[in-house]
Scaffold this active site. Structure first.
Site, PDB file in Angstrom:
ATOM      1  N   GLU A  93     -27.543 -51.234  12.687  1.00  0.00           N
ATOM      2  CA  GLU A  93     -28.912 -51.204  13.211  1.00  0.00           C
ATOM      3  C   GLU A  93     -29.275 -49.790  13.660  1.00  0.00           C
ATOM      4  OE1 GLU A  93     -30.060 -54.285  15.945  1.00  0.00           O
ATOM      5  OE2 GLU A  93     -28.483 -55.670  15.283  1.00  0.00           O
ATOM      6  N   LYS A 143     -22.833 -61.884  21.271  1.00  0.00           N
ATOM      7  CA  LYS A 143     -23.338 -60.514  21.178  1.00  0.00           C
ATOM      8  C   LYS A 143     -23.139 -59.747  22.472  1.00  0.00           C
ATOM      9  CE  LYS A 143     -25.821 -61.437  17.303  1.00  0.00           C
ATOM     10  NZ  LYS A 143     -25.959 -60.599  16.117  1.00  0.00           N
ATOM     11  N   ARG A 150     -19.183 -64.181  14.927  1.00  0.00           N
ATOM     12  CA  ARG A 150     -19.940 -65.178  14.152  1.00  0.00           C
ATOM     13  C   ARG A 150     -19.557 -66.612  14.463  1.00  0.00           C
ATOM     14  NH1 ARG A 150     -24.127 -62.094  13.181  1.00  0.00           N
ATOM     15  NH2 ARG A 150     -23.610 -60.281  11.903  1.00  0.00           N
ATOM     16  N   THR A 166     -21.902 -53.435  22.472  1.00  0.00           N
ATOM     17  CA  THR A 166     -22.845 -52.812  21.538  1.00  0.00           C
ATOM     18  C   THR A 166     -22.533 -51.324  21.571  1.00  0.00           C
ATOM     19  OG1 THR A 166     -24.536 -54.437  22.128  1.00  0.00           O
ATOM     20  CG2 THR A 166     -25.298 -52.451  20.997  1.00  0.00           C
ATOM     21  N   ASP A 216     -32.513 -57.053  21.344  1.00  0.00           N
ATOM     22  CA  ASP A 216     -32.152 -56.938  19.943  1.00  0.00           C
ATOM     23  C   ASP A 216     -33.097 -57.776  19.095  1.00  0.00           C
ATOM     24  OD1 ASP A 216     -30.506 -55.864  17.915  1.00  0.00           O
ATOM     25  OD2 ASP A 216     -29.487 -57.784  17.718  1.00  0.00           O
ATOM     26  N   GLU A 244     -22.769 -61.072   5.577  1.00  0.00           N
ATOM     27  CA  GLU A 244     -23.538 -61.041   4.325  1.00  0.00           C
ATOM     28  C   GLU A 244     -22.703 -60.484   3.176  1.00  0.00           C
ATOM     29  OE1 GLU A 244     -27.779 -59.562   5.271  1.00  0.00           O
ATOM     30  OE2 GLU A 244     -26.552 -59.054   6.999  1.00  0.00           O
ATOM     31  N   GLU A 296     -23.086 -55.276  13.027  1.00  0.00           N
ATOM     32  CA  GLU A 296     -24.451 -55.269  12.521  1.00  0.00           C
ATOM     33  C   GLU A 296     -24.919 -53.823  12.518  1.00  0.00           C
ATOM     34  OE1 GLU A 296     -26.862 -58.170  14.633  1.00  0.00           O
ATOM     35  OE2 GLU A 296     -26.128 -59.746  13.293  1.00  0.00           O
ATOM     36  N   HIS A 334     -31.837 -59.541   5.638  1.00  0.00           N
ATOM     37  CA  HIS A 334     -30.833 -60.050   6.580  1.00  0.00           C
ATOM     38  C   HIS A 334     -31.227 -61.435   7.098  1.00  0.00           C
ATOM     39  CE1 HIS A 334     -27.898 -60.207   9.819  1.00  0.00           C
ATOM     40  NE2 HIS A 334     -28.882 -60.450  10.652  1.00  0.00           N
ATOM     41  N   ASP A 368     -24.356 -53.598  16.586  1.00  0.00           N
ATOM     42  CA  ASP A 368     -24.462 -54.818  17.388  1.00  0.00           C
ATOM     43  C   ASP A 368     -23.291 -55.733  16.987  1.00  0.00           C
ATOM     44  OD1 ASP A 368     -25.450 -56.896  18.965  1.00  0.00           O
ATOM     45  OD2 ASP A 368     -26.763 -57.629  17.365  1.00  0.00           O
ATOM     46  N   GLN A 423     -21.131 -67.409  17.733  1.00  0.00           N
ATOM     47  CA  GLN A 423     -22.586 -67.461  17.507  1.00  0.00           C
ATOM     48  C   GLN A 423     -23.018 -68.777  16.864  1.00  0.00           C
ATOM     49  OE1 GLN A 423     -23.947 -64.222  15.031  1.00  0.00           O
ATOM     50  NE2 GLN A 423     -26.096 -64.830  15.103  1.00  0.00           N
TER      51      GLN A 423
END
Ligand code: MN
Length: 415
Positions: A196, A248, A232, A252, A121, A358, A194, A128, A228, A235
């Protein structure tokens, strides 16, 4: 400008369909029997194993439960099969053998389209990277010093890449908030998506060899939508100094159809202007991105979908070909079935951000869904869906859904 190629499968001529004859994405399906390869056409799937058995296609392993054999056969074979299928499905060319190999898409099960060998990834969206750097560190040092010189990435888990529609349990993990004295172990409280794109590697490269950006582009079989999923809170505690790990690794999700590079060719766009000149091994060699409209919907249990993000793949700083060339540049072997996540695709404005982190600015500004519920992060029962399509003249190249519903955490290790 290309235009719609008309098919005798009438639903493939609908300007709203994701799967006109121009698209012909590859996937794997079953109809109460063994999974095998297919292409999508209108509201049908076309059984490629049946066409192979009938001698209408050469043996490229279409009877396998994964596209890997065909993906490994390389760009000339990909081109030849696409030409043959286009002829078989073109308006006026209807035959009983091909007609008999069609199934209604809503009556079949779609499977993971290829065996995922490895999953890497990246972090190639400038907005971002700036947003996350601002939230996790500070706005003055948001962009790491290497960011404008290399596509930053980490080696993820292939074992938990799942096809759209697969439920995902909220992950358990260790976390420690800024006010906590000690870490604790429990269900993730800041579960995120996420948005992607995933690039799918067709032809491999050998250990000890590098590939040019153009060679890397030739190795790519096609693209999928990729969510993904990200924890948080896990993380934030674990990510320094080696990057995300358990945050992560739990899931996925990818869309069920691999949209080929040939189908996307008409939608190529340039990468943005370079703020620092790139070193030769990853320099752009032409238009390397694609104009693909992307969006995300969130649907609470028993609720209605709300669009929470609209952006475009053309906002990325690095293309998949550049990421792949960089990946192989050390001599790292790349394999058939390698999956490369683009990095979260966030456009420059609010409303274009590809993660809840975000959108809600670290959970400070909740978003409001249709029906009045609010969210900072994902709650149990929420369904998240990614959508993507490239808009042509009277047709569109769609990816099909990339959805997942979050179920409560499994608090024990048992199944
Ligand atoms: Mn990611």
């Amino acid at each position: 400008m290309t235009h719609l190629i008309r098919s005798w499968v009438e639903t493939a001529n609908d300007p709203e369909t994701a799967f006109p004859l121009n698209n012909l994405p590859f996937g794997v399906f079953s109809a109460g029997d063994a999974p095998r390869c297919a292409v999508a056409i209108g509201d049908k799937v076309l059984d490629l194993a049946a066409l192979q058995a009938a001698g209408l296609l050469p043996d490229q392993g279409f009877d396998h439960p994964a596209l890997n054999t065909f993906m490994a056969s390389g760009r000339q074979a990909w081109h030849d099969i696409r030409e043959t299928l286009t002829d078989l499905l073109r308006a006026g060319n209807e035959t009983p053998a091909v007609q008999a190999a069609l199934h209604d898409m809503n009556s079949v099960t779609l499977h993971l389209p290829f065996t995922v060998s490895e999953f890497t990834d990246f972090y190639a969206g400038r907005q971002h990277a700036f947003n996350v750097g601002s939230l996790f560190r500070d706005p003055a040092n948001a962009l790491p010093p290497n960011w404008l010189h290399i596509p930053i990435g980490y080696n993820g888990r292939a074992s938990t890449v799942v096809v759209s529609g697969t439920d995902v349990h909220r992950p358990m993990g260790q976390m420690k908030g800024p006010q906590d004295d000690t870490p604790r172990f429990g269900p993730c409280q800041r579960l995120d998506i996420e948005l992607e794109m995933g690039a799918v590697v067709g032809t491999p490269s050998a250990m000890g060899t590098s590939v040019s950006v153009d060679e890397a582009d030739d190795m790519i079989f096609g693209y999928v939508l990729l969510n993904d999923w990200s924890a948080r809170d896990i993380q934030a505690w674990e990510y320094q100094p080696l990057g995300p790990f358990q945050a992560k690794a739990f899931a996925t999700t990818i869309s069920p159809w691999v949209v080929t590079k040939a189908a996307l060719e008409a939608f190529r766009t340039d990468t943005p202007p370079r703020e620092k000149e790139l070193l030769p091994h990853i320099k752009d060699t032409g238009p390397m991105l694609y104009d693909i409209d992307l969006s995300v919907t969130m649907t609470p249990e028993n609720g209605q979908p709300t669009v929470i993000c609209k952006t475009n793949y053309n906002t990325m700083y690095y293309s998949a070909a550049q990421q792949l060339a960089h990946h192989a540049s050390s001599g790292c072997a790349m394999r058939t079935g390698d999956l490369l996540g683009s990095g979260t695709i966030s456009g420059p404005e609010q409303g274009m951000f590809g993660s809840l982190l975000e959108m809600t600015w670290g959970g400070k500004n909740p978003i409001t869904l249709k029906g009045g519920q609010t969210r900072t992060f994902i709650e149990d029962g929420d369904t998240l869906a990614l959508h993507g399509s490239a808009q042509g003249d009277g047709y569109r190249i769609g990816f099909g859904p990339c959805t997942g519903t979050i179920l409560p955490a499994k608090r024990t290790g048992s199944a």
